[in-house]
Design an enzyme around this catalytic site. Structure first.
Site, PDB file in Angstrom:
ATOM      1  N   LYS A  54      44.577 -22.369 -56.547  1.00  0.00           N
ATOM      2  CA  LYS A  54      44.682 -21.022 -57.110  1.00  0.00           C
ATOM      3  C   LYS A  54      45.356 -21.077 -58.477  1.00  0.00           C
ATOM      4  O   LYS A  54      44.940 -20.415 -59.425  1.00  0.00           O
ATOM      5  CB  LYS A  54      45.464 -20.110 -56.153  1.00  0.00           C
ATOM      6  N   GLN A  98      51.370 -16.954 -49.589  1.00  0.00           N
ATOM      7  CA  GLN A  98      50.440 -17.829 -48.885  1.00  0.00           C
ATOM      8  C   GLN A  98      50.736 -17.808 -47.383  1.00  0.00           C
ATOM      9  O   GLN A  98      51.858 -18.085 -46.960  1.00  0.00           O
ATOM     10  CB  GLN A  98      50.550 -19.262 -49.450  1.00  0.00           C
ATOM     11  N   ASP A 121      45.883  -9.594 -52.548  1.00  0.00           N
ATOM     12  CA  ASP A 121      45.188 -10.115 -51.366  1.00  0.00           C
ATOM     13  C   ASP A 121      44.572  -8.977 -50.541  1.00  0.00           C
ATOM     14  O   ASP A 121      43.766  -9.222 -49.649  1.00  0.00           O
ATOM     15  CB  ASP A 121      46.191 -10.865 -50.459  1.00  0.00           C
TER      16      ASP A 121
END
Ligand code: NDP
Length: 279
Positions: A54, A98, A121
């Site tokens: 990422k 994460q 997200d």
């Protein structure tokens, strides 16, 4: 006739080039550089790899990215403190924690602490709710990538029968909602579904998000169907999807490979959400 392969790597590259250009234009107009903070707790090797990928992608398109690595022993309070700090940092437009978090940390509380405007997200309940009512919102990255792939092949889901195998909050449910929003007739299957093969056989669009290597066989697939394989599974050193690619590609109309399918799209959508968050 063998299926047309939907090349996620190529589509993602196109999206990344477009984003790089957009970011360049923003900077020239004096707007701030989009910024993403990635929070990584513990030393899960898969999480470390995803975070690295990422960050590399951010760098490539010109997004400011910063990684916050914390030990698995961090307290919930300190982790929430970091989220608060990132919430009020004007250089940071998107925050990604994460997942999964190590045992002992309350994932739900951490996600709820992220300001919904910075939740790139799309996991915050406010954004989940907005998606459920069909409002404009941050769409979780993998489901957004699935829809982009259908758009890329000019596949209009309206009136089609879509079957989504998997009902997780991060993939199955949001994919189903997005397909519904685009007027498909959607069936969601899971581990209690009675005749999974029969359900799958009816699908014009079949999305596999299960986490079982090569579970979807050629005789589960309607000839000409669009088959989107979200699964990432390891067989020894090889990465395979949830679909038996070699055989299903002889039946399907379109199919995504693993690797090189939905995976790169997920990262491209994260970048797109971050640019959007920067306003
Ligand atoms: P989860 O484990 O959270 O969900 C799996 C779903 O599959 C559950 O709903 C489960 O049903 C269902 N399921 C499990 N076994 C069966 C079965 N035998 N028959 C029918 N349904 C079954 O996984 P995720 O949604 O997080 O991920 C799914 C896959 O996608 C994984 O391989 C993951 O690695 C991959 N992934 C890939 C991404 C990418 O970028 N390409 C991003 C995110 C995930 P139940 O709810 O009843 O337990």
């Amino acid at each position: 006739m063998a299926a047309q392969i939907i090349d996620g790597k190529q589509i993602a590259q196109q999206i990344r080039s477009d984003l790089a250009r957009q970011i360049q234009e923003r900077i020239e107009q004096g707007k701030p550089r989009p910024g993403l903070a990635v929070v990584l707790v513990g030393d899960n090797p898969a999480s470390q790899l995803y975070v690295k990928m990422k960050q590399k992608a951010c760098l490539e398109v010109g997004i400011h990215s910063e990684e916050h690595r914390l030990p698995a022993s961090i307290s919930q309070g300190r982790l929430l403190g970091l989220i608060d700090q990132l919430n009020s940092d004007p250089r940071i437009h998107g925050i990604l924690v994460q997942l999964p978090l190590p045992d002992g940390l309350d994932e739900e509380e951490v996600i709820m602490r992220i300001r919904p405007e910075k939740d790139v997200d799309g996991f915050h309940p406010i954004n989940v709710g907005r998606l459920a009512i069909g409002a404009d919102t941050y769409v979780p990255c993998t489901p957004a990538g699935v829809m982009k792939m259908l758009d890329w092949i000019n596949y209009d889901p309206a009136g089609k029968k879509a079957v989504v195998v998997g009902r997780s909050n991060i993939v199955g449910k949001p994919v189903a909602q997005l397909l519904l929003k685009r007027n498909a007739t959607v069936t969601i299957c899971h581990s209690h579904t009675k005749d999974l093969m029969d359900e799958c056989r009816q699908a014009d669009i079949l999305v596999a998000a299960v986490g079982r290597p090569q579970m979807i066989k050629a005789d589960w697939v309607k000839p000409g169907a669009a088959v989107i394989d979200v699964g990432i599974n390891k067989i020894g050193k090889k990465t395979v999807g949830d679909v038996d690619f070699d055989n299903v590609k002889e039946v399907a109309g379109w199919i995504t490979p693993v690797p090189g399918g939905v995976g790169p799209m997920t990262i491209a959508m994260l970048l797109a959400n971050t640019v959007r968050a920067a306003g």
